[in-house]
Design a protein around this motif. Structure first.
Motif, short mmCIF file in Angstrom:
data_model
loop_
_atom_site.label_atom_id
_atom_site.label_comp_id
_atom_site.label_asym_id
_atom_site.label_seq_id
_atom_site.Cartn_x
_atom_site.Cartn_y
_atom_site.Cartn_z
N ASP A 53 -33.78 42.69 -67.62
CA ASP A 53 -34.07 43.98 -66.99
C ASP A 53 -32.83 44.75 -66.56
O ASP A 53 -32.80 45.96 -66.64
N TYR A 54 -31.79 44.07 -66.08
CA TYR A 54 -30.56 44.74 -65.66
C TYR A 54 -29.37 43.81 -65.89
O TYR A 54 -29.53 42.60 -65.94
N PRO A 55 -28.18 44.39 -66.04
CA PRO A 55 -27.00 43.58 -66.36
C PRO A 55 -26.44 42.84 -65.15
O PRO A 55 -26.75 43.16 -64.00
N GLY A 56 -25.57 41.88 -65.42
CA GLY A 56 -24.93 41.09 -64.37
C GLY A 56 -24.17 41.92 -63.36
O GLY A 56 -24.15 41.61 -62.17
N SER A 57 -23.51 43.00 -63.80
CA SER A 57 -22.75 43.84 -62.87
C SER A 57 -23.67 44.45 -61.80
O SER A 57 -23.28 44.57 -60.64
N THR A 58 -24.89 44.78 -62.17
CA THR A 58 -25.85 45.31 -61.20
C THR A 58 -26.21 44.24 -60.19
O THR A 58 -26.29 44.50 -58.98
N SER A 59 -26.41 43.02 -60.64
CA SER A 59 -26.71 41.91 -59.75
C SER A 59 -25.58 41.71 -58.74
O SER A 59 -25.82 41.49 -57.55
N LEU A 60 -24.33 41.77 -59.21
CA LEU A 60 -23.19 41.60 -58.32
C LEU A 60 -23.15 42.70 -57.27
O LEU A 60 -22.94 42.43 -56.07
N LYS A 61 -23.35 43.93 -57.69
CA LYS A 61 -23.34 45.07 -56.74
C LYS A 61 -24.47 44.94 -55.72
O LYS A 61 -24.26 45.16 -54.53
N TRP A 62 -25.64 44.57 -56.17
CA TRP A 62 -26.77 44.41 -55.25
C TRP A 62 -26.53 43.28 -54.26
O TRP A 62 -26.87 43.37 -53.08
N GLY A 63 -25.94 42.18 -54.74
CA GLY A 63 -25.63 41.07 -53.85
C GLY A 63 -24.64 41.48 -52.76
O GLY A 63 -24.81 41.16 -51.58
N TYR A 64 -23.62 42.22 -53.16
CA TYR A 64 -22.63 42.71 -52.21
C TYR A 64 -23.27 43.67 -51.19
O TYR A 64 -23.06 43.56 -49.99
N GLU A 65 -24.08 44.59 -51.69
CA GLU A 65 -24.75 45.54 -50.80
C GLU A 65 -25.69 44.84 -49.82
O GLU A 65 -25.80 45.24 -48.66
N LEU A 66 -26.38 43.81 -50.28
CA LEU A 66 -27.28 43.06 -49.40
C LEU A 66 -26.48 42.42 -48.26
O LEU A 66 -26.88 42.50 -47.09
N LEU A 67 -25.37 41.80 -48.59
CA LEU A 67 -24.56 41.16 -47.55
C LEU A 67 -23.97 42.20 -46.59
O LEU A 67 -24.01 42.02 -45.37
N ARG A 68 -23.42 43.27 -47.14
CA ARG A 68 -22.76 44.30 -46.33
C ARG A 68 -23.75 45.16 -45.57
O ARG A 68 -23.65 45.29 -44.34
N ASP A 69 -24.70 45.74 -46.26
CA ASP A 69 -25.61 46.71 -45.63
C ASP A 69 -26.86 46.05 -45.06
O ASP A 69 -27.33 46.45 -44.00
N GLY A 70 -27.42 45.09 -45.76
CA GLY A 70 -28.65 44.44 -45.31
C GLY A 70 -28.43 43.45 -44.18
O GLY A 70 -29.16 43.43 -43.21
N PHE A 71 -27.40 42.61 -44.32
CA PHE A 71 -27.13 41.57 -43.32
C PHE A 71 -26.02 41.96 -42.35
O PHE A 71 -25.77 41.25 -41.38
#
Length: 173
Positions: A53-71
């Motif tokens: 559904d989406y490339p690895g770079s998107t997964s990396l960006k979402w993971g970073y955003e989750l840690l930074r913005d979500g947590f």
């Protein structure tokens, strides 16, 4: 992860191309490391899977955003390691401004002796007082960390064959 092997390899999943799950894991491939400050015998693995559904770079960006913005984890508390043969992930982390270092087999995930495997990124969260004194792989004080988050992507088949592009995982360990 083993129950997802056919779907990572390209068989359509009945629930779609984006999955989430939780599974209890028992460490076996590196059981000799159990008992130090960072290896457990059993743990829960939370996963968010892209089956084309989406490339690895998107997964990396979402993971970073989750840690930074979500947590709310300050970006200066994060450090990333990537597989040394994965220039796409290295470039993504550099664009995000996260300190990154390349490693070899420490950043290669596998599904055992057969099945999908591939490069991964690991995010380390610094929990010590003051600024970090080194990197995850090179800290004279035994770099304390609160958690390690693995983001794996672009799997290949162990042995022969290949896995369809875009089949990535975003796993929190």
């Amino acid at each position: 992860m083993h129950p997802l092997t056919p779907y990572i390899e390209g068989v359509p999943h009945p629930l779609g191309r984006r999955l989430v799950g939780m599974q209890r894991c028992l460490r076996t491939t590196d059981v000799d490391e159990v008992g130090d400050d960072s290896h457990l015998t059993a743990f829960q693995m939370l996963g968010s899977w892209s089956l084309g559904d989406y490339p690895g770079s998107t997964s990396l960006k979402w993971g970073y955003e989750l840690l930074r913005d979500g947590f709310g984890i300050p970006p200066d508390r994060l450090h990333v390691t990537v597989f040394d043969g994965d220039p796409s992930s290295l470039e993504t982390w550099q664009q995000l401004g996260v300190p990154v270092e390349t490693l070899g087999e420490d950043n290669w995930w596998s599904n055992g002796l057969t099945g999908p495997c591939g490069p991964d990124s690991e995010i380390f969260v610094w929990t010590g007082d003051g600024p970090p004194t080194g990197t995850p792989s090179n800290d004279p004080g035994g770099r304390p960390r609160d958690g390690e988050i693995r983001l794996a992507g672009d799997p290949v088949a162990a042995g022969s064959g290949s896995v369809p592009a875009g089949h990535d995982e975003h796993v929190v360990l």
